[in-house]
Design a protein around this motif. Sequence first.
Motif, PDB file in Angstrom:
ATOM      1  N   UNK A  20       0.648  -1.354  -0.034  1.00 43.74           N
ATOM      2  CA  UNK A  20       0.022  -0.048  -0.215  1.00 43.74           C
ATOM      3  C   UNK A  20       0.784   1.292  -0.224  1.00 43.74           C
ATOM      4  N   UNK A  21       0.515   2.182  -0.694  1.00 40.74           N
ATOM      5  CA  UNK A  21       1.069   3.646  -0.866  1.00 40.74           C
ATOM      6  C   UNK A  21       0.018   4.423  -0.456  1.00 40.74           C
ATOM      7  N   UNK A  22       0.715   5.656   0.277  1.00 41.48           N
ATOM      8  CA  UNK A  22       0.083   6.640   0.888  1.00 41.48           C
ATOM      9  C   UNK A  22       0.487   7.996   0.066  1.00 41.48           C
ATOM     10  N   UNK A  23      -0.387   9.062  -0.115  1.00 39.19           N
ATOM     11  CA  UNK A  23      -0.186  10.237  -0.744  1.00 39.19           C
ATOM     12  C   UNK A  23      -0.755  11.197   0.182  1.00 39.19           C
ATOM     13  N   UNK A  24      -0.533  12.277   0.524  1.00 40.62           N
ATOM     14  CA  UNK A  24      -1.026  13.416   1.226  1.00 40.62           C
ATOM     15  C   UNK A  24      -1.014  14.780   0.128  1.00 40.62           C
ATOM     16  N   UNK A  59      -6.812  -5.950  -9.201  1.00 40.76           N
ATOM     17  CA  UNK A  59      -6.016  -5.952  -7.936  1.00 40.76           C
ATOM     18  C   UNK A  59      -5.716  -4.675  -7.534  1.00 40.76           C
ATOM     19  N   UNK A  60      -6.044  -3.601  -7.884  1.00 35.97           N
ATOM     20  CA  UNK A  60      -5.743  -2.239  -7.605  1.00 35.97           C
ATOM     21  C   UNK A  60      -7.134  -1.639  -6.640  1.00 35.97           C
ATOM     22  N   UNK A  61      -6.929  -0.863  -5.539  1.00 38.22           N
ATOM     23  CA  UNK A  61      -8.007  -0.382  -4.749  1.00 38.22           C
ATOM     24  C   UNK A  61      -7.485   0.717  -4.435  1.00 38.22           C
ATOM     25  N   UNK A  73      -3.283   3.828  -2.442  1.00 40.84           N
ATOM     26  CA  UNK A  73      -3.308   2.904  -3.612  1.00 40.84           C
ATOM     27  C   UNK A  73      -2.987   1.503  -3.002  1.00 40.84           C
ATOM     28  N   UNK A  74      -3.730   0.412  -3.030  1.00 40.12           N
ATOM     29  CA  UNK A  74      -3.263  -0.748  -2.272  1.00 40.12           C
ATOM     30  C   UNK A  74      -3.538  -1.819  -3.742  1.00 40.12           C
ATOM     31  N   UNK A  75      -2.142  -2.810  -3.576  1.00 36.84           N
ATOM     32  CA  UNK A  75      -1.979  -3.481  -4.688  1.00 36.84           C
ATOM     33  C   UNK A  75      -1.939  -4.851  -4.177  1.00 36.84           C
ATOM     34  N   UNK A  76      -2.897  -5.823  -4.650  1.00 39.54           N
ATOM     35  CA  UNK A  76      -2.814  -7.084  -4.014  1.00 39.54           C
ATOM     36  C   UNK A  76      -2.083  -8.072  -5.090  1.00 39.54           C
ATOM     37  N   UNK A  77      -1.828  -9.127  -4.553  1.00 35.42           N
ATOM     38  CA  UNK A  77      -1.109 -10.137  -5.217  1.00 35.42           C
ATOM     39  C   UNK A  77      -0.186  -9.680  -6.338  1.00 35.42           C
ATOM     40  N   UNK A  79       2.608  -8.817  -8.920  1.00 38.14           N
ATOM     41  CA  UNK A  79       3.283  -9.238 -10.121  1.00 38.14           C
ATOM     42  C   UNK A  79       4.587  -8.440 -10.315  1.00 38.14           C
ATOM     43  N   UNK A  80       5.417  -9.375 -11.024  1.00 37.29           N
ATOM     44  CA  UNK A  80       6.724  -8.517 -11.362  1.00 37.29           C
ATOM     45  C   UNK A  80       6.653  -7.350 -12.348  1.00 37.29           C
ATOM     46  N   UNK A  81       5.415  -7.712 -13.123  1.00 39.20           N
ATOM     47  CA  UNK A  81       5.244  -6.376 -13.785  1.00 39.20           C
ATOM     48  C   UNK A  81       4.543  -4.943 -13.206  1.00 39.20           C
ATOM     49  N   UNK A  82       4.370  -5.329 -12.042  1.00 35.40           N
ATOM     50  CA  UNK A  82       3.912  -4.084 -11.262  1.00 35.40           C
ATOM     51  C   UNK A  82       5.110  -3.052 -10.854  1.00 35.40           C
ATOM     52  N   UNK A  83       6.206  -3.537 -10.829  1.00 32.49           N
ATOM     53  CA  UNK A  83       7.329  -2.654 -10.650  1.00 32.49           C
ATOM     54  C   UNK A  83       7.308  -1.693 -11.500  1.00 32.49           C
ATOM     55  N   UNK A  84       7.286  -0.597 -10.718  1.00 34.75           N
ATOM     56  CA  UNK A  84       7.380   0.812 -11.512  1.00 34.75           C
ATOM     57  C   UNK A  84       7.336   2.027 -10.398  1.00 34.75           C
ATOM     58  N   UNK A  85       7.103   3.068 -10.783  1.00 36.04           N
ATOM     59  CA  UNK A  85       6.915   4.116 -10.040  1.00 36.04           C
ATOM     60  C   UNK A  85       5.656   4.492 -10.079  1.00 36.04           C
ATOM     61  N   UNK A  86       4.885   4.909  -8.956  1.00 36.44           N
ATOM     62  CA  UNK A  86       3.402   5.126  -8.859  1.00 36.44           C
ATOM     63  C   UNK A  86       3.441   6.789  -8.507  1.00 36.44           C
ATOM     64  N   UNK A  87       2.727   7.295  -9.504  1.00 39.64           N
ATOM     65  CA  UNK A  87       2.807   9.054  -8.921  1.00 39.64           C
ATOM     66  C   UNK A  87       1.162   9.192  -8.518  1.00 39.64           C
ATOM     67  N   UNK A  88       1.288  10.151  -7.592  1.00 42.85           N
ATOM     68  CA  UNK A  88       0.007  10.488  -7.015  1.00 42.85           C
ATOM     69  C   UNK A  88      -0.362  11.779  -7.841  1.00 42.85           C
ATOM     70  N   UNK A  89      -1.530  12.016  -8.212  1.00 40.22           N
ATOM     71  CA  UNK A  89      -1.945  13.473  -8.843  1.00 40.22           C
ATOM     72  C   UNK A  89      -2.963  13.977  -8.395  1.00 40.22           C
TER      73      UNK A  89
END
Lengths: 111, 110
Positions: A20-24, A59-61, A73-77, A79-89
Amino acid sequence: RKEVEQDPGPFNVPEGATVAFNCTYSNSASQSFFWYRQDCRKEPKLLMSVYSSGNEDGRFTAQLNRASQYISLLIRDSKLSDSATYLCVVDSYSGYSTLTFGKGTMLLVSP
Amino acid sequence: DGGITQSPKYLFRKEGQNVTLSCEQNLNHDAMYWYRQDPGQGLRLIYYSQIVNDFQKGDIAEGYSVSREKKESFPLTVTSAQKNPTAFYLCASSPSRELFFGEGSRLTVL
């Protein structure tokens, strides 16, 4: 206080894990919220919008907490392909509505 | 296919030269944007345009110029007045709130 803040990570998780990631955000008048995904040296791509009631896409909530001014942002299960940078906008409403990007949270999913 | 096309993908220029980056979209979006991304930094807004023949400065417009003569096109010129032009430049268009990006142009000034 920065307009949109994220933990830069990296978050290192094994395949199958939940992360899980948070963003304020600082502007209480913001109305629109998004999560984007950016692969290394590529353009950002819209992952999902964030609605007040929370929303799920596979898988994303995504969740929004207006009282505390954060989105998650919650990512369940994972995957290798989920490797990335996640930007909060977040919509910044500075004169005319424009979007403000966080610096991103890096996720590394390992086998 | 509909999308946003940026060119060139990679560009090398000598210090003091002006450079123009192209951005074309066939998504029929009214709004178009230019962002700059530096390593480890968030995207920063340079200029945006909501309609043809109108554009607004973003947070870091100094040293840049744009035009919007056609709905489909929003070119960005990086002038010699821009102190640190080496960066990844991203063009985006929007139908309402969410942004859709081109593949970006990576500018290196030598």
